[in-house]
Motif scaffolding. Structure first.
Motif, PDB file in Angstrom:
ATOM      1  N   CYS A  12      -4.298   0.987   5.898  1.00 50.46           N
ATOM      2  CA  CYS A  12      -2.766   1.076   5.610  1.00 50.46           C
ATOM      3  C   CYS A  12      -2.156   0.289   4.500  1.00 50.46           C
ATOM      4  O   CYS A  12      -1.201   0.116   4.370  1.00 50.46           O
ATOM      5  N   THR A  13      -3.280  -0.065   3.435  1.00 50.02           N
ATOM      6  CA  THR A  13      -2.924  -0.737   2.302  1.00 50.02           C
ATOM      7  C   THR A  13      -1.799  -0.060   1.380  1.00 50.02           C
ATOM      8  O   THR A  13      -2.425   1.013   1.087  1.00 50.02           O
ATOM      9  N   VAL A  14      -0.724  -0.833   1.017  1.00 48.76           N
ATOM     10  CA  VAL A  14       0.339  -0.484   0.182  1.00 48.76           C
ATOM     11  C   VAL A  14       0.465  -1.637  -0.868  1.00 48.76           C
ATOM     12  O   VAL A  14      -0.063  -2.653  -0.393  1.00 48.76           O
ATOM     13  N   HIS A  15       1.404  -1.243  -1.695  1.00 54.06           N
ATOM     14  CA  HIS A  15       1.726  -2.736  -2.536  1.00 54.06           C
ATOM     15  C   HIS A  15       3.158  -3.025  -2.117  1.00 54.06           C
ATOM     16  O   HIS A  15       4.071  -2.162  -2.115  1.00 54.06           O
ATOM     17  N   VAL A  16       3.237  -4.340  -2.004  1.00 54.74           N
ATOM     18  CA  VAL A  16       4.624  -5.071  -1.659  1.00 54.74           C
ATOM     19  C   VAL A  16       4.904  -5.848  -2.967  1.00 54.74           C
ATOM     20  O   VAL A  16       4.110  -6.890  -3.287  1.00 54.74           O
ATOM     21  N   ASP A  17       5.675  -5.576  -3.585  1.00 60.75           N
ATOM     22  CA  ASP A  17       6.000  -6.325  -4.988  1.00 60.75           C
ATOM     23  C   ASP A  17       4.814  -6.497  -5.800  1.00 60.75           C
ATOM     24  O   ASP A  17       4.573  -7.812  -6.192  1.00 60.75           O
ATOM     25  N   GLY A  18       3.945  -5.417  -5.990  1.00 62.12           N
ATOM     26  CA  GLY A  18       2.785  -5.387  -6.776  1.00 62.12           C
ATOM     27  C   GLY A  18       1.550  -5.923  -6.001  1.00 62.12           C
ATOM     28  O   GLY A  18       0.417  -5.795  -6.798  1.00 62.12           O
ATOM     29  N   GLN A  19       1.722  -6.635  -4.803  1.00 66.27           N
ATOM     30  CA  GLN A  19       0.520  -7.242  -4.061  1.00 66.27           C
ATOM     31  C   GLN A  19       0.129  -6.201  -3.243  1.00 66.27           C
ATOM     32  O   GLN A  19       0.791  -5.725  -2.261  1.00 66.27           O
ATOM     33  N   PRO A  20      -1.307  -6.195  -2.954  1.00 62.22           N
ATOM     34  CA  PRO A  20      -1.759  -5.248  -1.786  1.00 62.22           C
ATOM     35  C   PRO A  20      -1.276  -5.776  -0.494  1.00 62.22           C
ATOM     36  O   PRO A  20      -1.744  -7.136  -0.294  1.00 62.22           O
ATOM     37  N   ILE A  59      18.040  -0.855   7.969  1.00 64.93           N
ATOM     38  CA  ILE A  59      17.304  -1.417   6.749  1.00 64.93           C
ATOM     39  C   ILE A  59      17.210  -0.722   5.866  1.00 64.93           C
ATOM     40  O   ILE A  59      16.975   0.569   5.733  1.00 64.93           O
ATOM     41  N   LYS A  60      17.190  -1.376   4.557  1.00 67.64           N
ATOM     42  CA  LYS A  60      17.164  -0.750   3.318  1.00 67.64           C
ATOM     43  C   LYS A  60      15.904  -1.040   2.599  1.00 67.64           C
ATOM     44  O   LYS A  60      15.461  -2.244   2.677  1.00 67.64           O
ATOM     45  N   LEU A  61      14.943   0.054   2.667  1.00 62.65           N
ATOM     46  CA  LEU A  61      13.485  -0.161   2.031  1.00 62.65           C
ATOM     47  C   LEU A  61      13.623   0.586   0.762  1.00 62.65           C
ATOM     48  O   LEU A  61      13.854   1.792   0.605  1.00 62.65           O
ATOM     49  N   ASN A  62      13.126  -0.107  -0.458  1.00 62.33           N
ATOM     50  CA  ASN A  62      12.859   0.429  -1.617  1.00 62.33           C
ATOM     51  C   ASN A  62      11.299   0.919  -1.608  1.00 62.33           C
ATOM     52  O   ASN A  62      10.423   0.124  -1.760  1.00 62.33           O
ATOM     53  N   VAL A  63      11.193   2.279  -1.341  1.00 60.48           N
ATOM     54  CA  VAL A  63       9.818   2.895  -1.467  1.00 60.48           C
ATOM     55  C   VAL A  63       9.567   3.826  -2.625  1.00 60.48           C
ATOM     56  O   VAL A  63      10.255   4.821  -2.618  1.00 60.48           O
ATOM     57  N   ASN A  64       8.732   3.661  -3.385  1.00 62.20           N
ATOM     58  CA  ASN A  64       8.280   4.454  -4.553  1.00 62.20           C
ATOM     59  C   ASN A  64       9.326   4.715  -5.195  1.00 62.20           C
ATOM     60  O   ASN A  64       9.751   5.941  -5.965  1.00 62.20           O
ATOM     61  N   GLY A  65      10.062   3.753  -5.442  1.00 59.35           N
ATOM     62  CA  GLY A  65      11.163   3.824  -6.496  1.00 59.35           C
ATOM     63  C   GLY A  65      12.667   4.260  -6.003  1.00 59.35           C
ATOM     64  O   GLY A  65      13.398   4.356  -6.786  1.00 59.35           O
ATOM     65  N   ARG A  66      12.468   4.834  -4.720  1.00 63.29           N
ATOM     66  CA  ARG A  66      13.882   5.051  -3.976  1.00 63.29           C
ATOM     67  C   ARG A  66      14.448   4.069  -2.971  1.00 63.29           C
ATOM     68  O   ARG A  66      13.387   3.806  -2.055  1.00 63.29           O
ATOM     69  N   VAL A  67      15.498   3.814  -2.743  1.00 60.04           N
ATOM     70  CA  VAL A  67      16.082   3.143  -1.583  1.00 60.04           C
ATOM     71  C   VAL A  67      16.397   4.082  -0.516  1.00 60.04           C
ATOM     72  O   VAL A  67      16.860   5.044  -0.677  1.00 60.04           O
ATOM     73  N   HIS A  68      15.749   3.634   0.767  1.00 57.86           N
ATOM     74  CA  HIS A  68      16.032   4.439   1.781  1.00 57.86           C
ATOM     75  C   HIS A  68      16.629   3.711   2.888  1.00 57.86           C
ATOM     76  O   HIS A  68      16.469   2.540   2.900  1.00 57.86           O
ATOM     77  N   ASP A  69      17.809   4.094   3.582  1.00 55.43           N
ATOM     78  CA  ASP A  69      18.363   3.503   4.630  1.00 55.43           C
ATOM     79  C   ASP A  69      17.617   4.003   5.912  1.00 55.43           C
ATOM     80  O   ASP A  69      17.541   5.017   6.253  1.00 55.43           O
ATOM     81  N   THR A 127       3.531   3.222  -2.184  1.00 53.60           N
ATOM     82  CA  THR A 127       2.639   3.997  -1.325  1.00 53.60           C
ATOM     83  C   THR A 127       1.368   4.670  -2.090  1.00 53.60           C
ATOM     84  O   THR A 127       1.803   4.761  -3.319  1.00 53.60           O
ATOM     85  N   ILE A 128       0.326   5.269  -1.708  1.00 52.61           N
ATOM     86  CA  ILE A 128      -0.487   6.134  -2.489  1.00 52.61           C
ATOM     87  C   ILE A 128       0.238   7.265  -3.031  1.00 52.61           C
ATOM     88  O   ILE A 128       0.088   7.653  -4.215  1.00 52.61           O
ATOM     89  N   GLU A 129       1.385   7.797  -2.287  1.00 57.55           N
ATOM     90  CA  GLU A 129       2.223   8.835  -3.142  1.00 57.55           C
ATOM     91  C   GLU A 129       3.022   8.401  -4.220  1.00 57.55           C
ATOM     92  O   GLU A 129       3.155   9.096  -4.833  1.00 57.55           O
ATOM     93  N   GLY A 130       3.281   7.138  -4.262  1.00 55.34           N
ATOM     94  CA  GLY A 130       4.023   6.814  -5.327  1.00 55.34           C
ATOM     95  C   GLY A 130       3.074   6.036  -6.531  1.00 55.34           C
ATOM     96  O   GLY A 130       3.724   5.788  -7.450  1.00 55.34           O
ATOM     97  N   LEU A 131       1.964   6.240  -6.336  1.00 54.85           N
ATOM     98  CA  LEU A 131       0.961   5.677  -7.499  1.00 54.85           C
ATOM     99  C   LEU A 131       1.164   6.441  -8.758  1.00 54.85           C
ATOM    100  O   LEU A 131       1.248   6.066  -9.851  1.00 54.85           O
ATOM    101  N   SER A 132       1.013   7.761  -8.521  1.00 56.74           N
ATOM    102  CA  SER A 132       1.188   8.909  -9.489  1.00 56.74           C
ATOM    103  C   SER A 132       1.422  10.215  -8.732  1.00 56.74           C
ATOM    104  O   SER A 132       0.864  10.480  -7.964  1.00 56.74           O
ATOM    105  N   PRO A 133       2.430  10.990  -9.430  1.00 50.67           N
ATOM    106  CA  PRO A 133       2.976  12.292  -8.873  1.00 50.67           C
ATOM    107  C   PRO A 133       1.758  13.345  -8.819  1.00 50.67           C
ATOM    108  O   PRO A 133       1.708  14.400  -7.915  1.00 50.67           O
ATOM    109  N   ASP A 134       0.933  13.228  -9.595  1.00 52.17           N
ATOM    110  CA  ASP A 134      -0.283  14.144  -9.883  1.00 52.17           C
ATOM    111  C   ASP A 134      -1.602  13.726  -9.757  1.00 52.17           C
ATOM    112  O   ASP A 134      -2.626  14.377 -10.336  1.00 52.17           O
ATOM    113  N   SER A 135      -1.859  12.767  -9.207  1.00 52.18           N
ATOM    114  CA  SER A 135      -3.214  11.887  -9.167  1.00 52.18           C
ATOM    115  C   SER A 135      -3.757  11.777 -10.598  1.00 52.18           C
ATOM    116  O   SER A 135      -5.234  11.574 -10.511  1.00 52.18           O
ATOM    117  N   SER A 136      -2.899  11.237 -11.613  1.00 52.69           N
ATOM    118  CA  SER A 136      -3.536  11.070 -12.703  1.00 52.69           C
ATOM    119  C   SER A 136      -3.613   9.747 -13.049  1.00 52.69           C
ATOM    120  O   SER A 136      -3.838   9.039 -13.956  1.00 52.69           O
TER     121      SER A 136
END
Length: 151
Positions: A46-54, A2-12, A72-81
């Protein structure tokens, strides 16, 4: 595969398509900020955004979001800003902290939809559970992030 686009990066990802997105994020990709709470999409840890929706990632099969953009929360901002993260700290929202990544992701989605939410808007949108009961601080932080004068 499965290809998933998580935090701007595609993962197989080599997992069964029925595997919940939560476990793919945590176990295969190492995004442990997204928490397991109830496993039945009620608590919101476990809330994340999928296409902008929680979305509650514990109840979404990975195969269902193969063409989506997941944040994910890690992709929201790299430095908690992010403004919501800053407001969370300024209002000392977390106590135990377990639910907070899900709370923040829900609040960000709310503000994207309603940039100046009322208390009622917040109450309706913020359905995540906080066992520590920091709801007044959550509300204040959301108002602060929105620039509402009542913050």
């Amino acid at each position: 595969m499965i290809k998933l686009n998580v935090n701007g990066r595609v993962h197989d990802i080599d997992v069964d398509g029925d595997t919940p997105l939560l476990w793919v994020l945590r176990e295969q990709l190492g995004f442990t900020g997204t928490k397991y709470g109830c496993g039945v999409a009620l608590c919101g840890a476990c809330t994340v955004h999928v296409d902008g929706q929680p979305q509650r990632s514990c109840a979404i099969p990975a195969s269902a979001v193969a063409d989506a953009k997941i944040i994910t929360i890690e992709g929201l901002s790299p430095d908690s800003s992010h403004p919501v993260q800053k407001a969370w700290l300024a209002h000392e929202v977390p106590q135990c902290g377990y639910c907070q990544s899900g709370q923040i992701m829900a609040a960000v989605a709310l503000l994207a939809e309603k940039p100046k939410p009322t208390d009622e808007d917040i109450d309706q949108a913020m359905t995540n559970i906080c066992r520590c009961g920091t709801y007044p601080r959550i509300r204040a932080a959301i108002h602060a992030a929105a620039g509402n004068s009542r913050a």
